[in-house]
Design a protein around this motif. Structure first.
Motif, PDB file in Angstrom:
ATOM      1  N   ALA A   1      -7.838 -11.128   3.344  1.00 42.19           N
ATOM      2  CA  ALA A   1      -8.947 -11.913   2.920  1.00 42.19           C
ATOM      3  C   ALA A   1      -8.364 -13.372   3.353  1.00 42.19           C
ATOM      4  CB  ALA A   1      -8.759 -11.769   1.342  1.00 42.19           C
ATOM      5  N   SER A   2      -9.169 -14.197   3.528  1.00 40.84           N
ATOM      6  CA  SER A   2      -9.035 -16.032   3.556  1.00 40.84           C
ATOM      7  C   SER A   2      -8.101 -16.538   2.553  1.00 40.84           C
ATOM      8  CB  SER A   2     -10.287 -16.715   3.663  1.00 40.84           C
ATOM      9  OG  SER A   2     -10.749 -16.874   2.662  1.00 40.84           O
ATOM     10  N   ILE A   3      -7.440 -17.559   2.608  1.00 42.08           N
ATOM     11  CA  ILE A   3      -6.721 -18.326   1.889  1.00 42.08           C
ATOM     12  C   ILE A   3      -7.457 -18.662   0.451  1.00 42.08           C
ATOM     13  CG2 ILE A   3      -5.377 -20.463   1.481  1.00 42.08           C
ATOM     14  CD1 ILE A   3      -3.951 -18.407   3.088  1.00 42.08           C
ATOM     15  N   PHE A   4      -8.804 -19.174   0.882  1.00 42.34           N
ATOM     16  CA  PHE A   4      -9.548 -19.606  -0.342  1.00 42.34           C
ATOM     17  C   PHE A   4     -10.028 -18.593  -1.117  1.00 42.34           C
ATOM     18  CE2 PHE A   4     -13.306 -21.534  -2.381  1.00 42.34           C
ATOM     19  CZ  PHE A   4     -12.762 -22.988  -2.545  1.00 42.34           C
ATOM     20  N   VAL A   5     -10.205 -17.435  -0.671  1.00 42.92           N
ATOM     21  CA  VAL A   5     -10.400 -16.349  -1.387  1.00 42.92           C
ATOM     22  C   VAL A   5      -9.320 -15.763  -2.357  1.00 42.92           C
ATOM     23  CG1 VAL A   5     -11.025 -13.693  -1.208  1.00 42.92           C
ATOM     24  CG2 VAL A   5     -12.277 -15.304   0.260  1.00 42.92           C
ATOM     25  N   GLN A   6      -8.109 -15.951  -1.547  1.00 44.22           N
ATOM     26  CA  GLN A   6      -6.983 -15.310  -2.139  1.00 44.22           C
ATOM     27  C   GLN A   6      -6.660 -16.534  -3.439  1.00 44.22           C
ATOM     28  OE1 GLN A   6      -3.423 -14.676   0.217  1.00 44.22           O
ATOM     29  NE2 GLN A   6      -4.635 -14.487   2.108  1.00 44.22           N
ATOM     30  N   VAL A   7      -7.088 -17.608  -3.420  1.00 42.34           N
ATOM     31  CA  VAL A   7      -6.882 -18.488  -4.419  1.00 42.34           C
ATOM     32  C   VAL A   7      -7.730 -18.465  -5.620  1.00 42.34           C
ATOM     33  CG1 VAL A   7      -7.030 -21.327  -4.933  1.00 42.34           C
ATOM     34  CG2 VAL A   7      -5.874 -20.511  -2.821  1.00 42.34           C
ATOM     35  N   THR A   8      -8.952 -18.036  -5.001  1.00 42.51           N
ATOM     36  CA  THR A   8     -10.018 -17.818  -6.129  1.00 42.51           C
ATOM     37  C   THR A   8      -9.355 -16.458  -7.074  1.00 42.51           C
ATOM     38  OG1 THR A   8     -11.508 -16.459  -4.731  1.00 42.51           O
ATOM     39  CG2 THR A   8     -11.654 -19.134  -5.183  1.00 42.51           C
ATOM     40  N   VAL A   9      -9.035 -15.501  -6.310  1.00 44.22           N
ATOM     41  CA  VAL A   9      -8.571 -14.214  -6.937  1.00 44.22           C
ATOM     42  C   VAL A   9      -7.065 -14.536  -7.917  1.00 44.22           C
ATOM     43  CG1 VAL A   9      -7.347 -11.789  -6.558  1.00 44.22           C
ATOM     44  CG2 VAL A   9      -9.124 -12.682  -5.166  1.00 44.22           C
ATOM     45  N   TYR A  10      -6.358 -15.614  -7.492  1.00 42.94           N
ATOM     46  CA  TYR A  10      -5.263 -15.784  -8.221  1.00 42.94           C
ATOM     47  C   TYR A  10      -5.752 -16.635  -9.570  1.00 42.94           C
ATOM     48  CZ  TYR A  10      -2.557 -14.507  -4.063  1.00 42.94           C
ATOM     49  OH  TYR A  10      -2.127 -13.647  -2.875  1.00 42.94           O
ATOM     50  N   LEU A  11      -6.861 -17.503  -9.195  1.00 49.97           N
ATOM     51  CA  LEU A  11      -7.206 -18.166 -10.493  1.00 49.97           C
ATOM     52  C   LEU A  11      -7.962 -17.110 -11.734  1.00 49.97           C
ATOM     53  CD1 LEU A  11      -8.883 -21.324  -9.075  1.00 49.97           C
ATOM     54  CD2 LEU A  11      -6.786 -21.248 -10.633  1.00 49.97           C
ATOM     55  N   MET A  12      -8.428 -16.159 -11.113  1.00 52.91           N
ATOM     56  CA  MET A  12      -9.304 -15.321 -11.999  1.00 52.91           C
ATOM     57  C   MET A  12      -8.026 -14.428 -12.763  1.00 52.91           C
ATOM     58  SD  MET A  12     -12.351 -12.959 -10.105  1.00 52.91           S
ATOM     59  CE  MET A  12     -11.813 -13.200  -8.456  1.00 52.91           C
ATOM     60  N   ILE A  13      -6.811 -14.008 -12.128  1.00 49.97           N
ATOM     61  CA  ILE A  13      -5.860 -13.590 -12.627  1.00 49.97           C
ATOM     62  C   ILE A  13      -5.246 -14.474 -13.825  1.00 49.97           C
ATOM     63  CG2 ILE A  13      -3.364 -12.291 -12.257  1.00 49.97           C
ATOM     64  CD1 ILE A  13      -6.026 -10.627 -11.244  1.00 49.97           C
ATOM     65  N   LEU A  14      -4.967 -15.586 -13.245  1.00 52.43           N
ATOM     66  CA  LEU A  14      -4.492 -16.667 -14.162  1.00 52.43           C
ATOM     67  C   LEU A  14      -5.395 -16.622 -15.830  1.00 52.43           C
ATOM     68  CD1 LEU A  14      -2.667 -19.072 -14.986  1.00 52.43           C
ATOM     69  CD2 LEU A  14      -4.173 -20.499 -13.866  1.00 52.43           C
ATOM     70  N   GLY A  15      -6.562 -16.727 -15.559  1.00 50.80           N
ATOM     71  CA  GLY A  15      -7.475 -16.677 -16.691  1.00 50.80           C
ATOM     72  C   GLY A  15      -7.341 -15.346 -17.573  1.00 50.80           C
ATOM     73  N   ALA A  16      -6.948 -14.218 -16.643  1.00 58.53           N
ATOM     74  CA  ALA A  16      -6.855 -13.066 -17.560  1.00 58.53           C
ATOM     75  C   ALA A  16      -5.585 -12.879 -18.315  1.00 58.53           C
ATOM     76  CB  ALA A  16      -6.893 -11.692 -16.705  1.00 58.53           C
ATOM     77  N   VAL A  17      -4.582 -13.668 -17.760  1.00 58.92           N
ATOM     78  CA  VAL A  17      -3.090 -13.589 -18.307  1.00 58.92           C
ATOM     79  C   VAL A  17      -3.385 -14.709 -19.489  1.00 58.92           C
ATOM     80  CG1 VAL A  17      -0.955 -14.431 -18.005  1.00 58.92           C
ATOM     81  CG2 VAL A  17      -2.112 -13.130 -15.954  1.00 58.92           C
ATOM     82  N   VAL A  18      -3.899 -15.722 -19.397  1.00 62.75           N
ATOM     83  CA  VAL A  18      -4.210 -16.691 -20.514  1.00 62.75           C
ATOM     84  C   VAL A  18      -4.906 -16.102 -21.467  1.00 62.75           C
ATOM     85  CG1 VAL A  18      -5.413 -18.814 -21.168  1.00 62.75           C
ATOM     86  CG2 VAL A  18      -3.970 -18.669 -19.289  1.00 62.75           C
ATOM     87  N   ALA A  19      -6.134 -15.455 -21.346  1.00 59.66           N
ATOM     88  CA  ALA A  19      -6.988 -14.647 -22.390  1.00 59.66           C
ATOM     89  C   ALA A  19      -6.029 -13.608 -23.079  1.00 59.66           C
ATOM     90  CB  ALA A  19      -8.059 -14.157 -21.569  1.00 59.66           C
ATOM     91  N   ALA A  20      -5.232 -12.723 -22.316  1.00 61.76           N
ATOM     92  CA  ALA A  20      -4.423 -11.544 -22.487  1.00 61.76           C
ATOM     93  C   ALA A  20      -3.263 -12.243 -23.612  1.00 61.76           C
ATOM     94  CB  ALA A  20      -3.749 -10.830 -21.586  1.00 61.76           C
TER      95      ALA A  20
END
Length: 316
Positions: free
Chosen positions: A127-146
């Motif tokens: 995956a491209s760097i930009f795609v990787q960054v958006t995936v990591y932001l999704m995971i960050l949001g999930a961690v904050v919610a959890a």
């Protein structure tokens, strides 16, 4: 040109079919397991396996579809998909039962991370760097919610993370196994279900869940019975739609469609099931993950379109 349009239409319809099937089964499963309090997600999973076997075997007998007969060679061709399939089914239903729909869908974002990793190591797709960054932001949001989940359930979190891993593995290996000679999408579906039927039945007997299900008091309720049977049939339809979407598109596209479906389920789930507890931090985390998933989807599809145009130019 006409052939290209048909191909694009098939890809779009396959993606829409999967998205709709995936959304409906999550809502129906939630109603059966939480609203009605059905005691066993394992028995519900067994019902979905039986429905898949019956539908596909009947379709073969009536010559509507074809797939190879059972043999050791067939088992070798589909393995390890049956094991991944049953893990995906059981852990997904377990997570649905124990978690609110908003947290269930947010934690499902981990499946994209696992798919990205799986495609890199198994299919050699990076995956491209930009795609990787958006995936990591999704995971960050999930961690904050959890971190601020007032209805935190450790078992439910374990179930959903295992479901994420199984979903990613299923997408990657399905793409790989669809190339197996004479097996096809129907063969994959049938043998995934058939091979795991006896182990699933043994598990429900060992845990006592089958007896709990038999003694469940709502079997005479026609509304519950209709929802239970619909869940069983939808299990087959969902599995078919996953294979169809992956065959016409890619493992990553199938995961993306799942994310878009989850956007609807995330907010609708705050009002379904009655088990979501609101907190400001949790809601912020959910929305970080949602926005990131939208950006991720747009970027991925743009990159896919650019790649297709480049391929077409190279051929010409």
């Amino acid at each position: 040109m006409e052939g290209e349009s048909v191909s694009v239409l098939r890809r779009i319809l396959a993606a829409l079919f999967y998205g709709l099937s995936s959304m409906l089964i999550v809502i129906i499963n939630k109603l059966v397991l939480t609203s009605y309090g059905f005691p066993s997600f394992q028995v519900l999973g067994l019902g979905q396996i039986i429905a898949s076997v019956l539908v596909l075997y009947t379709a073969k007998l009536t010559r509507i579809i074809t797939y190879p007969d059972m043999s050791m060679d067939t088992v070798k061709k589909v393995w390890p998909l049956p094991l991944i399939y049953i893990c995906n089914l059981i852990f997904g239903l377990g997570g649905t039962q124990r978690l609110s729909l908003p947290m269930f869908t947010v934690l499902r974002r981990f499946s994209i991370l696992f798919t990205m990793i799986g495609e890199y190591y198994i299919l050699k797709v990076k995956a491209s760097i930009f795609v990787q960054v958006t995936v990591y932001l999704m995971i960050l949001g999930a961690v904050v919610a959890a971190g601020s989940d007032l209805a935190f359930d450790m078992t439910g979190y374990f179930f959903i993370l295992m479901n994420d891993f199984a979903t990613a593995a299923n997408g990657v290996y399905t793409k790989q196994k669809l190339g197996a000679k004479n097996l096809g999408k129907y063969g994959l579906l049938f043998y995934n279900s058939l091979i795991m039927f006896l182990p699933s039945l043994a598990l429900t007997l060992y845990t006592g869940d089958l007896l709990k299900a038999v003694l469940f008091p709502h079997w005479t309720d026609p509304v519950f019975l209709a929802q239970f049977l619909l869940s069983c049939v939808m299990g087959f339809i969902l599995n078919y739609s996953i294979i169809l979407c992956t065959a016409y598109n890619s493992a990553l596209t199938t995961t993306i469609v799942g994310v878009l479906k989850n956007l609807i389920v995330t907010y609708l789930g705050m009002f379904l099931g009655g088990d979501y507890i609101f907190s400001t931090t949790n809601f912020i985390g959910i929305n970080i993950s949602v926005v990131s998933s939208i950006v991720y989807t747009v970027v991925t599809f743009k990159q896919s379109a650019a790649k297709n145009i480049k391929t077409a130019k190279d051929k010409s």
